[in-house]
Design a protein around this motif. Structure first.
Motif, PDB file in Angstrom:
ATOM      1  N   VAL A 121      12.163  -7.174  25.059  1.00 28.57           N
ATOM      2  CA  VAL A 121      13.242  -6.983  26.009  1.00 28.57           C
ATOM      3  C   VAL A 121      12.773  -5.950  27.029  1.00 28.57           C
ATOM      4  O   VAL A 121      12.420  -4.827  26.657  1.00 28.57           O
ATOM      5  N   PRO A 122      12.761  -6.300  28.326  1.00 24.51           N
ATOM      6  CA  PRO A 122      12.186  -5.397  29.352  1.00 24.51           C
ATOM      7  C   PRO A 122      13.119  -4.248  29.723  1.00 24.51           C
ATOM      8  O   PRO A 122      13.602  -4.159  30.863  1.00 24.51           O
ATOM      9  N   PHE A 123      13.369  -3.335  28.765  1.00 23.27           N
ATOM     10  CA  PHE A 123      14.229  -2.194  29.071  1.00 23.27           C
ATOM     11  C   PHE A 123      13.583  -1.247  30.063  1.00 23.27           C
ATOM     12  O   PHE A 123      14.280  -0.597  30.852  1.00 23.27           O
ATOM     13  N   ARG A 124      12.240  -1.153  30.065  1.00 23.68           N
ATOM     14  CA  ARG A 124      11.553  -0.140  30.871  1.00 23.68           C
ATOM     15  C   ARG A 124      11.345  -0.577  32.332  1.00 23.68           C
ATOM     16  O   ARG A 124      10.744   0.166  33.092  1.00 23.68           O
ATOM     17  N   ASN A 125      11.826  -1.764  32.685  1.00 24.19           N
ATOM     18  CA  ASN A 125      11.637  -2.212  34.066  1.00 24.19           C
ATOM     19  C   ASN A 125      12.477  -1.425  35.065  1.00 24.19           C
ATOM     20  O   ASN A 125      12.245  -1.500  36.256  1.00 24.19           O
ATOM     21  N   SER A 126      13.458  -0.700  34.557  1.00 20.50           N
ATOM     22  CA  SER A 126      14.322   0.072  35.452  1.00 20.50           C
ATOM     23  C   SER A 126      14.819   1.302  34.708  1.00 20.50           C
ATOM     24  O   SER A 126      14.959   1.297  33.473  1.00 20.50           O
ATOM     25  N   ARG A 127      15.059   2.361  35.475  1.00 21.26           N
ATOM     26  CA  ARG A 127      15.623   3.575  34.877  1.00 21.26           C
ATOM     27  C   ARG A 127      16.998   3.286  34.270  1.00 21.26           C
ATOM     28  O   ARG A 127      17.348   3.858  33.230  1.00 21.26           O
TER      29      ARG A 127
ATOM     30  N   ILE B  20      34.081   9.113  17.568  1.00 23.36           N
ATOM     31  CA  ILE B  20      34.388  10.178  16.608  1.00 23.36           C
ATOM     32  C   ILE B  20      33.829   9.835  15.235  1.00 23.36           C
ATOM     33  O   ILE B  20      33.447  10.725  14.455  1.00 23.36           O
ATOM     34  N   ASP B  21      33.749   8.536  14.923  1.00 18.00           N
ATOM     35  CA  ASP B  21      33.210   8.106  13.635  1.00 18.00           C
ATOM     36  C   ASP B  21      31.694   8.133  13.583  1.00 18.00           C
ATOM     37  O   ASP B  21      31.105   7.805  12.562  1.00 18.00           O
ATOM     38  N   GLY B  22      31.048   8.468  14.718  1.00 14.83           N
ATOM     39  CA  GLY B  22      29.593   8.520  14.727  1.00 14.83           C
ATOM     40  C   GLY B  22      28.955   7.316  15.385  1.00 14.83           C
ATOM     41  O   GLY B  22      27.734   7.132  15.261  1.00 14.83           O
ATOM     42  N   PHE B  23      29.712   6.485  16.076  1.00 14.60           N
ATOM     43  CA  PHE B  23      29.147   5.335  16.762  1.00 14.60           C
ATOM     44  C   PHE B  23      28.666   5.736  18.152  1.00 14.60           C
ATOM     45  O   PHE B  23      29.163   6.681  18.763  1.00 14.60           O
ATOM     46  N   ASN B  24      27.691   4.945  18.652  1.00 11.32           N
ATOM     47  CA  ASN B  24      27.307   5.025  20.050  1.00 11.32           C
ATOM     48  C   ASN B  24      28.117   3.987  20.814  1.00 11.32           C
ATOM     49  O   ASN B  24      28.041   2.797  20.536  1.00 11.32           O
ATOM     50  N   VAL B  25      28.908   4.444  21.766  1.00  6.32           N
ATOM     51  CA  VAL B  25      29.819   3.581  22.517  1.00  6.32           C
ATOM     52  C   VAL B  25      29.431   3.635  23.990  1.00  6.32           C
ATOM     53  O   VAL B  25      29.128   4.705  24.515  1.00  6.32           O
ATOM     54  N   CYS B  26      29.439   2.460  24.604  1.00  5.42           N
ATOM     55  CA  CYS B  26      29.121   2.389  26.026  1.00  5.42           C
ATOM     56  C   CYS B  26      30.159   1.512  26.727  1.00  5.42           C
ATOM     57  O   CYS B  26      30.432   0.388  26.303  1.00  5.42           O
TER      58      CYS B  26
ATOM     59  N   LEU C 207      20.135   2.818  29.321  1.00  6.48           N
ATOM     60  CA  LEU C 207      21.155   2.099  28.561  1.00  6.48           C
ATOM     61  C   LEU C 207      20.592   1.379  27.340  1.00  6.48           C
ATOM     62  O   LEU C 207      21.296   0.599  26.710  1.00  6.48           O
ATOM     63  N   GLN C 208      19.372   1.651  27.005  1.00  6.74           N
ATOM     64  CA  GLN C 208      18.745   0.945  25.877  1.00  6.74           C
ATOM     65  C   GLN C 208      19.507   1.194  24.581  1.00  6.74           C
ATOM     66  O   GLN C 208      19.708   0.274  23.774  1.00  6.74           O
ATOM     67  N   ASP C 209      19.941   2.430  24.360  1.00  5.33           N
ATOM     68  CA  ASP C 209      20.704   2.730  23.147  1.00  5.33           C
ATOM     69  C   ASP C 209      22.017   1.959  23.110  1.00  5.33           C
ATOM     70  O   ASP C 209      22.511   1.599  22.029  1.00  5.33           O
ATOM     71  N   SER C 210      22.609   1.723  24.292  1.00  6.28           N
ATOM     72  CA  SER C 210      23.907   1.050  24.351  1.00  6.28           C
ATOM     73  C   SER C 210      23.784  -0.462  24.246  1.00  6.28           C
ATOM     74  O   SER C 210      24.762  -1.145  23.916  1.00  6.28           O
ATOM     75  N   LEU C 211      22.607  -1.005  24.558  1.00  7.06           N
ATOM     76  CA  LEU C 211      22.415  -2.458  24.541  1.00  7.06           C
ATOM     77  C   LEU C 211      21.608  -2.919  23.339  1.00  7.06           C
ATOM     78  O   LEU C 211      21.177  -4.075  23.291  1.00  7.06           O
ATOM     79  N   SER C 212      21.409  -2.064  22.373  1.00  7.01           N
ATOM     80  CA  SER C 212      20.652  -2.451  21.177  1.00  7.01           C
ATOM     81  C   SER C 212      21.150  -1.625  20.008  1.00  7.01           C
ATOM     82  O   SER C 212      21.930  -0.683  20.163  1.00  7.01           O
ATOM     83  N   GLY C 213      20.697  -1.983  18.826  1.00 12.31           N
ATOM     84  CA  GLY C 213      21.043  -1.227  17.630  1.00 12.31           C
ATOM     85  C   GLY C 213      22.490  -1.431  17.227  1.00 12.31           C
ATOM     86  O   GLY C 213      23.031  -2.536  17.315  1.00 12.31           O
TER      87      GLY C 213
ATOM     88  N   ARG D   6      28.773  15.391   8.122  1.00 15.99           N
ATOM     89  CA  ARG D   6      28.613  15.549   9.556  1.00 15.99           C
ATOM     90  C   ARG D   6      28.573  14.170  10.232  1.00 15.99           C
ATOM     91  O   ARG D   6      28.024  13.224   9.665  1.00 15.99           O
ATOM     92  N   THR D   7      29.118  14.110  11.424  1.00 14.56           N
ATOM     93  CA  THR D   7      29.047  12.891  12.232  1.00 14.56           C
ATOM     94  C   THR D   7      28.630  13.277  13.632  1.00 14.56           C
ATOM     95  O   THR D   7      28.882  14.396  14.093  1.00 14.56           O
ATOM     96  N   SER D   8      27.970  12.324  14.303  1.00 16.92           N
ATOM     97  CA  SER D   8      27.558  12.540  15.687  1.00 16.92           C
ATOM     98  C   SER D   8      27.645  11.204  16.420  1.00 16.92           C
ATOM     99  O   SER D   8      26.980  10.233  16.036  1.00 16.92           O
ATOM    100  N   GLY D   9      28.479  11.169  17.429  1.00 21.24           N
ATOM    101  CA  GLY D   9      28.642   9.946  18.224  1.00 21.24           C
ATOM    102  C   GLY D   9      28.499  10.231  19.700  1.00 21.24           C
ATOM    103  O   GLY D   9      28.664  11.364  20.155  1.00 21.24           O
ATOM    104  N   LYS D  10      28.163   9.178  20.424  1.00 18.91           N
ATOM    105  CA  LYS D  10      27.944   9.339  21.865  1.00 18.91           C
ATOM    106  C   LYS D  10      28.762   8.281  22.602  1.00 18.91           C
ATOM    107  O   LYS D  10      28.793   7.114  22.203  1.00 18.91           O
ATOM    108  N   LEU D  11      29.416   8.718  23.667  1.00 24.48           N
ATOM    109  CA  LEU D  11      30.205   7.835  24.515  1.00 24.48           C
ATOM    110  C   LEU D  11      29.608   7.862  25.918  1.00 24.48           C
ATOM    111  O   LEU D  11      29.604   8.896  26.584  1.00 24.48           O
ATOM    112  N   ASN D  12      29.051   6.722  26.349  1.00 26.57           N
ATOM    113  CA  ASN D  12      28.488   6.588  27.692  1.00 26.57           C
ATOM    114  C   ASN D  12      29.487   5.828  28.571  1.00 26.57           C
ATOM    115  O   ASN D  12      29.822   4.673  28.280  1.00 26.57           O
ATOM    116  N   LEU D  13      29.960   6.468  29.616  1.00 30.60           N
ATOM    117  CA  LEU D  13      30.863   5.849  30.582  1.00 30.60           C
ATOM    118  C   LEU D  13      30.089   5.693  31.892  1.00 30.60           C
ATOM    119  O   LEU D  13      29.754   6.680  32.547  1.00 30.60           O
ATOM    120  N   VAL D  14      29.808   4.435  32.250  1.00 32.04           N
ATOM    121  CA  VAL D  14      28.865   4.141  33.332  1.00 32.04           C
ATOM    122  C   VAL D  14      29.612   3.487  34.489  1.00 32.04           C
ATOM    123  O   VAL D  14      30.316   2.491  34.298  1.00 32.04           O
TER     124      VAL D  14
END
Length: 577
Positions: free
Chosen positions: A487-493, A286-292, A498-504, A434-442
């Protein structure tokens, strides 16, 4: 025999006397001639006749008795001779007895005289001793009175001893209970302080992890199912530390292995307890973070149950959306939020839109054209949700389109990686912020060994793709841990998505699922070792300070529990008690 003979003779004499009297009566009756006696005479003659008959009988008996008398006399003479012999023998025996009596009398007199003389001497000695005892008694009377007094005193003490003992025991019990209570209260206080320090240490550690940008790693051990208890290798190999809920012990080939994570949930942990640990991370979007939040583990370890749950006991996915709804409702009317949901799965290295009209349509991952460096999936269907009913409809549609199959390890094994993407866009009408956050539940597909799962044909290809994508995730983790420039993020779909969730500036949490069975010990060890590697990865400090600084000037902040943190040349000391 003599007695019997005399008795028999007496009886014979009595019979003879009776016969003589009868004869005399008969003679007298003959002499009576008077008329008055004639009648009586006739009667007497009749009686006499009867008596004559009786007399004849008695005479016959008398003759028999005389014969018996003669025999008795003969036997009596023989007995007299024997008596004479016995009397002679008795006279001789009496003489011998009298002689012996005389000798015994003399011996008795001699013994009595000796005993009397000895008794006199002993009596004299006794009198002398008695005199000494009397003297001693006169001297011991004071001591006896003292002893009597002491005895009475002791007797009273003995009589009072049960009461005194009970009183002493009662007092001792009270003192012991008091001491135990004091020790228990002291222990409770120490335990409270210890738990408080442990919680403080965890908070400091979590804050340090947040500032460093580390991935938080939680572990959940699933319970043993009813059908698994009868198996030969159904032994439980996982134990927990009662004093530290961040430590897990695993027995592998007789060796006890220790794994330290951020938190360990035992088998009896509920869905609510698990979500309580991750809910603060969920509200960060809700605060604008990317959460995974992603679940990792072997197939059949309970990942899907933790993330999705069952209708009567939902998992993290549904609870997260319900929490977002409640948080959004609290911030009205200052803030206006829009929550959109999309679901995608990676099946055989192909992206599938689970909420679209054509789930088999292949999707691709692109960079956002706005230059933000964020990734997005063109053509991915998004649904705006505003209630629990909307969530249930979205989940039902996604579950219907997701790929699952039956293997030897799991009756409903997930054959793909499922991602629930929740986007929260907020607008403050008062400030225009304005805020924009994303929650990835994997929900990652489970790693599996082909020999155990018995996968064949299409199941075999699915397993190979799953293991390949998880291996690529391991390569990314190792590269991030070693701080490689590439970092070999592109080796797999999976890793690319999950690149956004594992970096930044993302906030990432990994839920590693473990099976407690001995048959799965190798997979459990691999999962826990991978979790420890993930825990040491730093993906960079989150930008919460910058975001909170932006929102601190406003009257209504997106989250009421956010704290501004400034660290300048400061050391954090964590004391572990």
């Amino acid at each position: 025999l003599v007695y019997k003979f005399y008795n028999f003779s007496f009886q014979i004499k009595q019979k003879l006397k009776e016969n003589n009297s009868i004869t005399a009566v008969s003679d007298n009756l003959k002499n009576l001639e008077s008329a008055q006696c004639k009648q009586a005479l006739m009667e007497a003659q009749g009686r006499n006749q009867a008596l004559q008959e009786q007399l004849s009988v008695q005479r016959q008996l008398l003759r028999e008795l005389e014969q018996q008398l003669h025999e008795s006399q003969r036997s009596s003479s023989q007995l007299r001779q024997q008596i004479l012999v016995y009397e002679g023998e008795m006279e001789r025996a009496q003489g011998q007895l009298e002689a012996e009596m005389q000798s015994l009398e003399e011996e008795k007199n001699r013994v009595i005289e000796e005993a009397f003389i000895r008794a006199e001497s002993e009596m004299k000695a006794v009198h002398e001793n008695l005199a000494g005892v009397r003297m001693n008694l006169l001297t011991l009377q004071p001591a006896l009175r003292t002893l009597t007094c002491d005895y009475n005193c002791l007797k009273r003490q003995v009589q009072d001893f049960p009461y005194m003992l009970e009183k002493a025991i009662t007092e001792a019990k009270q003192e012991i209970c008091q001491v135990i209570g004091e020790v228990s209260s002291a222990n409770q206080e120490l335990l409270r302080k210890y738990k408080r320090e442990m919680n403080l240490r965890k908070k400091c550690h979590n804050e340090l992890v947040r500032l460093k940008g580390n991935i938080r790693v939680l572990c959940r051990v699933r319970p043993v199912c009813a059908g698994e208890t009868d198996a030969a290798d159904a032994k439980n190999i996982v134990t927990f530390d009662p004093d530290d809920d961040a430590v897990l012990y695993l027995s592998n080939k007789g060796k006890l292995m220790t794994f330290e994570l951020d938190k360990v949930f035992p088998t009896q942990a509920t869905q609510g307890e698990v979500f309580q640990e991750v809910q603060s991370l969920v509200t960060s979007c809700i605060d604008g973070f990317n959460v995974c939040i992603f679940a990792y583990g072997q197939t059949g370890s309970g990942k899907t149950y933790t993330m999705e749950g069952v209708p009567e006991d939902p998992g993290i996915n549904q609870r997260a959306l319900r929490l977002l709804f409640s948080e959004v409702l609290e911030k009205k009317p200052d803030w206006d939020y829009k929550i959109t949901v999309s679901m995608v799965e990676i099946y055989n290295e192909t992206l599938r839109n689970l909420l679209g009209d054509n789930p088999n349509e292949k999707l691709d991952i692109k960079m956002c054209p706005d230059g933000s460096g964020q990734l997005y999936v063109p053509g991915l269907t998004e649904f705006t949700v505003e209630s629990v009913e909307d969530i249930n409809k979205v989940f039902d549609l996604g579950h219907m389109n997701r790929a699952t199959a039956c293997t030897n390890l799991n009756e409903h094994s997930s054959r793909s990686h499922a991602l629930l993407i929740v986007t929260v866009a907020g607008f403050n009408s008062s400030t225009g912020h304005r805020t924009s956050g994303k929650l990835n539940l994997v929900d990652l597909a489970g790693s599996e060994r082909i020999a155990k799962s018995g996968a064949e044909g299409s199941r075999l290809r699915e397993a190979q793709c799953i293991n390949k994508s998880l291996s690529a995730l391991g390569d990314v983790i190792n590269a991030l841990r070693s701080k490689h420039s590439h970092v070999p993020f592109r080796n797999s779909r999976l890793t690319y998505l999950l690149q956004d969730s594992l970096s930044g500036d993302s906030k990432t949490l990994m839920m590693v699922q473990v099976s407690p069975l001995e048959s799965n010990v190798s997979e459990s060890v691999c999962s826990l070792k991978f979790a420890q590697r993930v825990r040491s990865v730093e993906i960079g400090p989150s930008s919460s300070s910058r975001r909170q600084a932006e929102t601190s000037s406003t009257s209504s902040s997106p989250t009421h529990d956010s704290v501004e943190v400034h660290i300048t040349n400061t050391r954090i000391l964590i004391v572990h008690v």
